[in-house]
Scaffold this active site. Structure first.
Site, short mmCIF file in Angstrom:
data_model
loop_
_atom_site.label_atom_id
_atom_site.label_comp_id
_atom_site.label_asym_id
_atom_site.label_seq_id
_atom_site.Cartn_x
_atom_site.Cartn_y
_atom_site.Cartn_z
N TYR A 145 8.57 -0.46 29.89
CA TYR A 145 7.59 -0.90 30.63
C TYR A 145 7.23 -0.11 31.89
O TYR A 145 7.99 0.30 32.65
CB TYR A 145 8.28 -2.41 31.43
CG TYR A 145 7.56 -3.03 32.61
CD1 TYR A 145 8.09 -3.23 33.58
CD2 TYR A 145 6.09 -3.18 32.42
CE1 TYR A 145 7.68 -3.84 34.98
CE2 TYR A 145 5.56 -3.89 33.70
CZ TYR A 145 6.29 -4.09 34.87
OH TYR A 145 5.63 -4.89 35.92
N ASP A 230 17.47 -6.71 31.29
CA ASP A 230 16.37 -7.28 31.80
C ASP A 230 15.92 -8.19 30.65
O ASP A 230 15.22 -7.67 29.68
CB ASP A 230 15.17 -6.47 32.12
CG ASP A 230 13.92 -7.40 32.79
OD1 ASP A 230 13.14 -6.51 33.34
OD2 ASP A 230 13.95 -8.47 32.80
N ILE A 232 13.83 -11.02 30.51
CA ILE A 232 12.77 -11.58 31.05
C ILE A 232 11.87 -12.16 29.89
O ILE A 232 11.10 -13.33 30.03
CB ILE A 232 11.61 -10.86 31.95
CG1 ILE A 232 10.63 -11.59 32.48
CG2 ILE A 232 11.11 -9.57 30.92
CD1 ILE A 232 9.87 -10.67 33.40
N LYS A 272 7.23 -14.81 32.17
CA LYS A 272 6.77 -14.74 30.67
C LYS A 272 6.84 -15.99 30.04
O LYS A 272 5.99 -16.58 29.13
CB LYS A 272 7.45 -13.53 30.15
CG LYS A 272 7.39 -12.36 31.01
CD LYS A 272 5.95 -11.72 31.12
CE LYS A 272 5.80 -10.64 32.03
NZ LYS A 272 4.46 -10.13 32.15
#
Lengths: 469, 439
Positions: A145, A230, A232, A272
């Protein structure tokens, strides 16, 4: 007038990267079905817009949650004054239940290990401040990312050293790549404090395999470093293999209460899975009480609005709702992704097999004029300015191979996705007709393409391509 | 002072284990004592009364009334038509309607004597974040900011902890009502130089916490001149600007700049928040207003780490755009705070206690130096403990605010009902009587 700090004048905010430039171009000429049908379609934004109706109907049925009422009584004053950095207990409880549910209840989370932050952006930065000094390094698998360059490095002074992953094995992490990254950090005189992975991966859209997770646990045990996972996108896993959380692996290997247990930290967010990026709801989950204590105090710099904590505590406590939401959300994501893949296929474009996320990792290497990042940028510009699709070039994600692009599918209705695919198809068709170098490129494609990467069946644009699969 | 971690290899950062978060100071110890034994009119009438928390609880009814009459502010309207757009809105520029409303509100507070451009407003999750963010932008690790004493204890964490920036105090004392003087500023600057620290700016709180008084125009001018001469920044934390008892007495640095035609204003930055004036600390609404374009741009990008919930931005945009509401709120809030202030000042006077003459804020600056065994910090802390444990009032000792004169205490009055304030004043009265009899 005094100068500003080095942080203010450096480029580590990353805003000059193509990731943001594509956004700017889109802002100037945004697609609108009615107002601007020739505009740029935004496919560079990993947003989940497919399940708002479910949230809206819940809100309509539960007006108290947004109106500062609990059991019919106003709790406005209580919420307005609530600035305790330990967070609203009801919200943390509901959040850990939700996180558990997403993981098929294979792991349980303790609310006292949760630190709430204003978004995952804040959570990731806070963890850097807690785990590393200025000049230390974290290892990250590529592609990653683009926002990490800012989030992990800007104000913290921490460095990122990439763990190079390639299409030869679907971009999975290998022991060799981990070791190589560690050595690279040593050569640069950087002390490695940990590894940060995104699972499910952004931009790949894949969940990590159990083997990869085992590899990571072994690696951080051996090097005595931290692991940040992470997660997410954990609520966006829409098809098999099922999501395996790092916590599950630790549990299965009976590593609870060992030293490595305390060096694993999870980052989560509702941006998300629930599609609520504006509400700034992030969380750090850590088994190390010192990290929890330090991060809790640091969260003073980015607390979640109590108004929002309350609304979401009510919503996530509604187990009937969360069950329905998770299931329907998965179905819709899967459906939309299939449409994207099919559409790409019609344009002769393949993508990495994926089972999660709000995007696909698309292979456009065959459309490059040369196997270089310059060619990738060239192609990207054409796609943004001529095809009018804002997609994210792999180089902005630090991918080591040119020609890959992240294409989002969950931030638009089906019709817009269809249109985007039509435009892409026309574009690819026009290249075939106009580009003489395309012929040369097709001949050299055998060298670069592997079977792993493409979906097993997709419509070919040219008959001549069939023998190359 | 960092705690050494005995673990081999990995460990945490120095920042994580340091004590610069300041949570071991009496400021926080008093909170703990209150948490363990909190006063309640009916269920615990002999508990500790919290007078160490600068909260504004006197005007909630006005907010609640607004919400009742304007449900669209909290619920995105019937059927929630604006919900989707609001939920997706994460633009670090912030909701335009909210910035506009904030700019107007800030203008109203200053009686229209200064104008604010909504495009210079950067939103952050509270003033805590705003102050830290500005420090990251204006100074490098190891640099220094000059801050007049006494100051808000939270600054030790907010300005220094993760930034690595140092605070060098500008010493103020009661000889002139704790006002900043050019001599004191100069002394602080020289002190920083002698420690090889590069001074990057001066940070003032106006109205002052903990003094509860506005800074006079002449002093503001001197501070601005000083910053200009040394070529450093000036941050004016005006978080209590709406809590002045009379509108005309508060002079914002914005007004001083306006008078000077905004000459040389790129060094000036204002911090604001709705935590005190509107009594909404839980909603995390802070702002940076800068006259420096580069600071605005950089602060905006940095605000990604500390954005305000769009749900909250929407609510407050509606509320503060309502002129009828905001004008009435500012006026009524002022009146009620003034009334509370008078009540506590008179009550303390009757008990034989003097306070600094104040005209703003949610607290008064009380002088208990005559009660000290010795004019020392230790004596002050001993007295503080007595007040906490025997009188059962949690008030903030001046030393936690870095006051150089022992014996001063900050006493909050707006975070409780009038009845509770009466009880607190009675206890103080009794305490003072007992001491007089003993002597």
């Amino acid at each position: 007038m005094g100068l500003l700090s080095r942080k203010a004048t450096c480029n580590s905010h990353g805003q000059d990267s193509s990731y943001f430039l594509g956004w700017q171009e889109y802002e100037r000429n945004p697609y609108d079905e009615v107002e601007n049908p020739q505009g740029i379609i935004q496919m560079g934004l990993a947003e989940n817009q497919l399940s708002f109706d479910l949230l809206e109907s819940w809100l309509a049925k539960n007006p108290d949650a947004a109106s500062f009422r609990r059991d019919g009584q106003s709790i406005f004053k209580e919420l307005a004054l609530f600035q305790d950095y330990h967070g609203l207990p009801a919200f943390k409880n509901a959040l850990v239940d939700f996180m558990s549910e997403i993981r098929g209840n294979k792991v349980k989370f303790d609310p006292s290990h949760v630190v709430l932050t204003a978004g995952a952006t804040s959570a990731n930065e806070t963890l850097m401040f807690c785990l590393a000094e200025q000049g230390d390094a974290f290892l990250l698998p590529t592609p990653y990312y683009p926002g990490f360059d800012r989030d992990l490095k800007w104000r913290t002074g921490v460095e990122i050293v990439p763990i190079q992953c390639t299409s030869s094995n679907r971009f999975q992490i290998t022991a060799a790549a981990l070791e190589e990254a560690y050595q690279e950090a040593q050569r640069k005189n950087l002390r490695v404090k940990g590894v940060l992975v995104t699972n499910p991966s952004n931009p790949l859209g894949t969940t990590m395999t159990r083997d990869e997770l085992d590899l990571l646990v072994n690696f951080i045990t051996d090097k005595e470093i931290h692991l940040i996972s992470d997660e997410i996108y954990s609520g966006t896993v829409f098809s098999s293999p099922a999501f395996v959380s790092i916590m599950e692996v630790l549990k299965d290997r009976n590593l609870g209460k060992t030293e490595v247990w305390e060096r694993v930290h999870i980052v989560y967010s509702l941006s998300k899975d629930l599609g609520l990026p504006g509400f700034r709801v992030g969380a750090i989950y850590s088994n190390d009480p010192i990290v929890v204590a330090a991060a809790t105090k640091m969260s003073s710099f980015g607390l979640v609005s109590s108004q929002t904590q309350y609304l979401l505590s009510a919503m996530l406590s509604d187990k009937k709702f969360t069950k329905e939401y998770i299931a329907k959300n998965h179905k819709r994501l899967q459906k939309q992704r299939s449409k994207l893949v099919a559409g790409l296929g019609k344009a002769g474009i393949g993508c990495l097999e994926s089972n999660a996320g709000l995007f696909c990792w698309v292979d456009m290497r065959h459309l490059l004029s040369s196997d270089t990042f310059e060619a990738e940028m060239e192609l990207w510009k054409r796609i943004v300015y001529d095809v009018k699709l804002n997609i994210s070039p792999g180089s902005s994600c630090h991918c080591s191979e040119p020609g890959w692009f992240r294409v989002c599918f969950a931030n638009m209705p089906e019709d817009t996705l269809k249109l985007a695919m039509q435009r892409l198809k026309s574009f690819v068709g026009s290249i075939a007709v106009n580009d003489r170098s395309h012929q040369e490129l097709k001949n050299s494609r055998r060298k670069f393409r592997t079977k792993w990467v493409f979906r097993l069946s997709f419509q070919s644009f040219h008959d001549r391509e069939q023998d190359e699969r | 002072m960092a705690i050494e971690i005995e673990k081999p290899g990995v460990g945490l950062s120095k920042v994580a284990v340091s004590e610069t978060h300041g949570e071991d100071s009496p400021y926080f110890a008093g909170w703990k004592a209150y948490d363990e034994n909190p006063y309640n009119e009916s269920s615990n009438p002999s508990g500790v009364i919290q007078m160490g928390l600068a909260e504004n609880q006197v005007s909630f009814d006005l907010l609640e009334k607004y919400l009742e009459e304007h449900s669209e502010a909290s619920s995105w309207g019937k059927g929630a038509p604006g919900f989707r757009e609001n939920a997706l809105f994460q633009d670090y520029h912030g909701l335009k309607s909210f910035r506009q409303a904030m700019a107007n509100f800030m203008e109203q507070i200053r009686g229209g004597r200064a104008r604010f451009d909504p495009d210079r407003i950067v939103l952050t999750a509270g003033a805590t974040a705003a102050n830290e963010l500005l420090t990251f932008i204006l100074a490098d690790p190891g640099d220094a900011l000059l801050v007049p004493t006494p100051y808000y204890p939270g600054f030790d964490r907010d300005l220094r902890w993760r930034t690595g920036v140092k605070i060098v105090p500008i010493h103020c004392d009661s000889s002139n009502n704790f006002q900043v003087t050019p001599e004191a500023m100069e002394a602080a600057y020289r002190c920083a130089e002698s420690m090889n620290l590069k001074v990057r700016g001066i940070l003032i709180t106006n109205p002052s916490n903990p003094l509860g008084a506005t800074i006079q125009r002449t002093v503001l001018e001197q501070i601005l001149d000083f910053a200009t001469n040394k070529n450093i920044h000036l941050v004016s934390d005006e978080i209590y600007s709406g809590s002045t008892f009379s509108s005309s007495e508060f002079i914002s640095i914005a007004e001083v700049l306006e008078t000077r035609g905004y000459k040389d204003s790129e060094r000036v930055h204002i911090v604001y928040s709705l935590s005190k004036d509107l009594g909404l600390p839980g909603f995390r609404v802070g702002t940076i207003y800068s006259y420096n374009d580069k600071v605005v741009t950089t602060a905006r990008r940095m605000s990604s780490f500390t954005l305000i919930s769009s749900q909250t931005q929407h609510l407050l945009a509606c509320m503060l755009s309502n002129k009828e509401f905001s004008e009435n709120y500012i006026k009524t809030n002022r009146e009620r705070l003034t009334r509370r202030y008078d009540m506590i000042i008179n009550g303390l006077k009757n008990a034989g206690i003097e306070c600094l003459k104040g005209n703003a804020g949610l607290f008064c600056w009380m002088n208990l130096s005559p009660l000290l065994e010795e004019p020392t910090r230790e004596s002050e802390l001993a007295l503080w403990k007595v007040i906490l444990n025997e009188v059962r009032l949690n008030i903030s000792p001046g030393s936690s605010c870095h006051c150089s004169e022992p014996g001063w205490f900050r006493v909050c009055f707006a975070n409780m009902s009038e009845q509770t304030l009466e009880v607190a004043l009675e206890r103080i009265h009794k305490f003072m009587e007992q001491r007089r009899r003993r002597n």
